[in-house]
Design a protein around this motif. Sequence first.
Motif, short mmCIF file in Angstrom:
data_model
loop_
_atom_site.label_atom_id
_atom_site.label_comp_id
_atom_site.label_asym_id
_atom_site.label_seq_id
_atom_site.Cartn_x
_atom_site.Cartn_y
_atom_site.Cartn_z
N THR A 40 33.13 43.40 30.34
CA THR A 40 34.13 42.38 30.67
C THR A 40 34.96 42.86 31.84
O THR A 40 35.37 44.02 31.88
CB THR A 40 35.06 42.12 29.47
OG1 THR A 40 34.27 41.77 28.33
CG2 THR A 40 36.03 40.99 29.77
N HIS A 42 38.41 42.40 34.09
CA HIS A 42 39.78 41.88 34.14
C HIS A 42 40.36 42.18 35.51
O HIS A 42 40.17 43.29 36.04
CB HIS A 42 40.67 42.54 33.09
CG HIS A 42 40.17 42.39 31.68
ND1 HIS A 42 40.42 41.29 30.92
CD2 HIS A 42 39.44 43.24 30.92
CE1 HIS A 42 39.88 41.45 29.72
NE2 HIS A 42 39.26 42.62 29.70
N ARG A 53 45.09 36.14 42.38
CA ARG A 53 44.95 35.56 41.03
C ARG A 53 44.16 34.26 41.09
O ARG A 53 43.30 33.99 40.24
CB ARG A 53 46.32 35.32 40.41
CG ARG A 53 46.23 35.02 38.92
CD ARG A 53 47.54 34.55 38.32
NE ARG A 53 47.49 34.62 36.88
CZ ARG A 53 46.76 33.83 36.10
NH1 ARG A 53 45.99 32.88 36.65
NH2 ARG A 53 46.76 33.96 34.79
N SER A 57 40.47 33.46 39.32
CA SER A 57 40.19 32.29 38.48
C SER A 57 38.97 31.55 38.98
O SER A 57 38.14 31.08 38.19
CB SER A 57 41.41 31.37 38.44
OG SER A 57 42.52 32.02 37.84
N GLY A 60 35.95 33.15 37.81
CA GLY A 60 35.82 33.25 36.36
C GLY A 60 36.23 34.60 35.80
O GLY A 60 35.76 35.02 34.74
N VAL A 61 37.12 35.29 36.50
CA VAL A 61 37.60 36.60 36.06
C VAL A 61 38.93 36.44 35.34
O VAL A 61 39.86 35.82 35.88
CB VAL A 61 37.78 37.56 37.26
CG1 VAL A 61 38.36 38.90 36.80
CG2 VAL A 61 36.45 37.77 37.98
N HIS A 62 39.03 36.99 34.15
CA HIS A 62 40.27 36.92 33.38
C HIS A 62 41.34 37.77 34.06
O HIS A 62 41.08 38.88 34.52
CB HIS A 62 40.05 37.44 31.96
CG HIS A 62 41.29 37.54 31.16
ND1 HIS A 62 41.99 38.72 31.00
CD2 HIS A 62 41.99 36.59 30.48
CE1 HIS A 62 43.06 38.50 30.26
NE2 HIS A 62 43.08 37.22 29.92
N CYS A 63 42.56 37.24 34.16
CA CYS A 63 43.65 37.95 34.82
C CYS A 63 44.64 38.52 33.81
O CYS A 63 44.96 37.88 32.80
CB CYS A 63 44.40 37.03 35.78
SG CYS A 63 43.44 36.57 37.23
N ILE A 64 45.12 39.70 34.09
CA ILE A 64 46.25 40.29 33.39
C ILE A 64 47.40 40.32 34.39
O ILE A 64 47.31 40.98 35.42
CB ILE A 64 45.93 41.71 32.89
CG1 ILE A 64 44.79 41.66 31.88
CG2 ILE A 64 47.17 42.36 32.29
CD1 ILE A 64 44.30 43.03 31.42
#
Length: 216
Positions: A40, A42, A53, A57, A60-64
Amino acid sequence: MCGGRGTRLAAPVEKPLVEVCGRPMFDRIVEALRASRVETVHAVTSPHTPETRTRASELGVHCIDAPGAGYVSDLGFALDRVSRPVVTVVADLPLLTPDHVDAVIEAAEGRSLTACVPVGQKRTLGSSLDDSLVFDYRGRAVCPTGLGVVGPDTEADPNSEHTEADPNSEHTEADPNSEHTEPEDTDSTVYLTTDFRLALNVNRPRDIVLAEDRCE
């Protein structure tokens, strides 16, 4: 890790979105991670990198969303929100390949590890160098590349830890250009490589030229 200001680069876009060989560095890092053993991905962004950011998106990359209080602080913020072990990589390493990532994962064996290069190699290449990160490793001046692994039992950034590992563990060298440490007495280790692609961090305009001259 892609939440820094990138002031030394003085680019018209956020640092992770600076293009190397026609593609944003962020895109190149994401591609390398997705083609590696990493499960995964992030993106650790901050208030300093809103466009990064957005790009994350789109990919399709999850952001912290870290506070943007500095690398170490933001990394700690992110580590509290993911499971370990976890691979960490800075967004200014545009020549990163899946093989680099997999080699570090294999060498770490689930423990903390930081990939380093000899300072002399960075100077020979003409790559920018942060003297504050330089440390002595077996009589040789080395510095972190920005690629590493944080193991399950450590709280610190592997790129600021320079001790070695358990003497009873076994380690495999990833390639003939890499030298893994002979472990000693802690859970943190150094992975020394002479691969020039890991010696090129893009921190200044000159680094972009150096990286583009070596794109594959």
